[in-house]
Design an enzyme around this catalytic site. Sequence first.
Site, PDB file in Angstrom:
ATOM      1  N   CYS A   1       0.843  -1.194   0.000  1.00 32.48           N
ATOM      2  CA  CYS A   1       0.000   0.000   0.000  1.00 32.48           C
ATOM      3  C   CYS A   1       0.886   1.256   0.000  1.00 32.48           C
ATOM      4  O   CYS A   1       1.837   1.347  -0.788  1.00 32.48           O
ATOM      5  CB  CYS A   1      -0.923  -0.088   1.223  1.00 32.48           C
ATOM      6  SG  CYS A   1      -2.443   0.858   1.136  1.00 32.48           S
ATOM      7  N   SER A   2       0.611   2.203   0.873  1.00 33.24           N
ATOM      8  CA  SER A   2       1.375   3.453   0.861  1.00 33.24           C
ATOM      9  C   SER A   2       2.777   3.302   1.453  1.00 33.24           C
ATOM     10  O   SER A   2       3.501   4.307   1.572  1.00 33.24           O
ATOM     11  CB  SER A   2       0.601   4.554   1.595  1.00 33.24           C
ATOM     12  OG  SER A   2       0.336   4.166   2.929  1.00 33.24           O
TER      13      SER A   2
END
Lengths: 232, 232
Positions: free
Chosen positions: A124-125
């Site tokens: 993800c981030s």
Amino acid sequence: MAELTVGLLLYPAFEVLDMAGPIEVLNVLSVYMGKSLQLYVIAATMEPVSPGPIEPGPSSSFAGQQLYMPTHTLDNAPALDLLIVPGGPGSNNKEALQPSLDFIRNVYCGYQGHPPAKYLFSVCSGSLMFAWAGVLDGQRATTNKSFWTFITSNGPKTHWVAKARWVASGNIWTTSGVTAGIDGMLALVSSIWGEDTAEKVSATIEHNRATQSDDDPWAEKYDCQDVPAVAG
Amino acid sequence: MAELTVGLLLYPAFEVLDMAGPIEVLNVLSVYMGKSLQLYVIAATMEPVSPGPIEPGPSSSFAGQQLYMPTHTLDNAPALDLLIVPGGPGSNNKEALQPSLDFIRNVYCGYQGHPPAKYLFSVCSGSLMFAWAGVLDGQRATTNKSFWTFITSNGPKTHWVAKARWVASGNIWTTSGVTAGIDGMLALVSSIWGEDTAEKVSATIEHNRATQSDDDPWAEKYDCQDVPAVAG
């Protein structure tokens, strides 16, 4: 000697499933399939790390009550074969994360006499932290689709691949949003121990797996396009 | 007052993704969608709980290094709307788990002046603990497919549904292996807050969701059949 030493980098307000997806895959390898793996949980301090929000608010009580205990700090982490960096609300706190970003860079390059890690892996981030750490310069990468424009604009020297459940570029693996970390880690396991092993792990956790890196419906759903690297 | 009070029951050698799948779904509701949820982490003692194996072995170092901190013990847990019980290697340790099994029964029936929980939710072999606690008697249920015969034989008064990603029976939700906990919790969220909310959560975690309870390929892969309840 462990077959693979794994470092899990935690910071306040990480995303719990970003962490647990890849760790579960490695747990199954370790607990059910007898692979000798060593996990280190690394954070800025030895205090428990919470996946709760940075700013306590009306609904902060929920996530805030889970605590994960580091085994090492950024300063005394041992040599790592694999570094895992989850995403989460806390991943965009660039200033506060600078020591962690330096650590990622150090693990990538080798530091304190340790050789460079064999693999870097983000969920993800977590790829935003990889971009800020400079390890994605000149690489292909992906990230979660709901923050696509923000994250890709913070990695101008990277070719961002939209339709990707994960991207392996050199020794850097970036995965898409949250549950993509499960598929990406299964792909990394496949590349290290073979596809049969990855399939056994996937069947053990009854995971309806994406086996191809471009098997990603979310790019279209979030209307994300590739972002080429800017020259220079 | 929280919209939903959630108890997560932990015990030694629980499965990390069994815990994190449903918790992630609820985290997204709490952190990104502003629902007011309250999480309690409940264990036999206030000591950290590890997902590592009960018997330390050559590969025990991996899972053993993650520690989760309880907020309450079995004796002082507050009233719960939803009790979540993960599976894992430790779930078949019936004798040692007896206080936890009693707790599950108490939460189901109401105890210490608390009303019965609105929902009980198990992941993977957490349904074995539900069966031993007696709360599955007369209900339909499912469980993980790789230990199908062992677990179903321990719940003779239950109709076990093989081709099921999850089963909702009365107020008891049982889910299949590991990642089925994500789909099952999304289904429970859908039943409480509506399908739009569940879809938003699923999209946030980029989860390739099973939306139908019988959307389960693993029963066939593991050659599992329904096991009807034995009369009496």
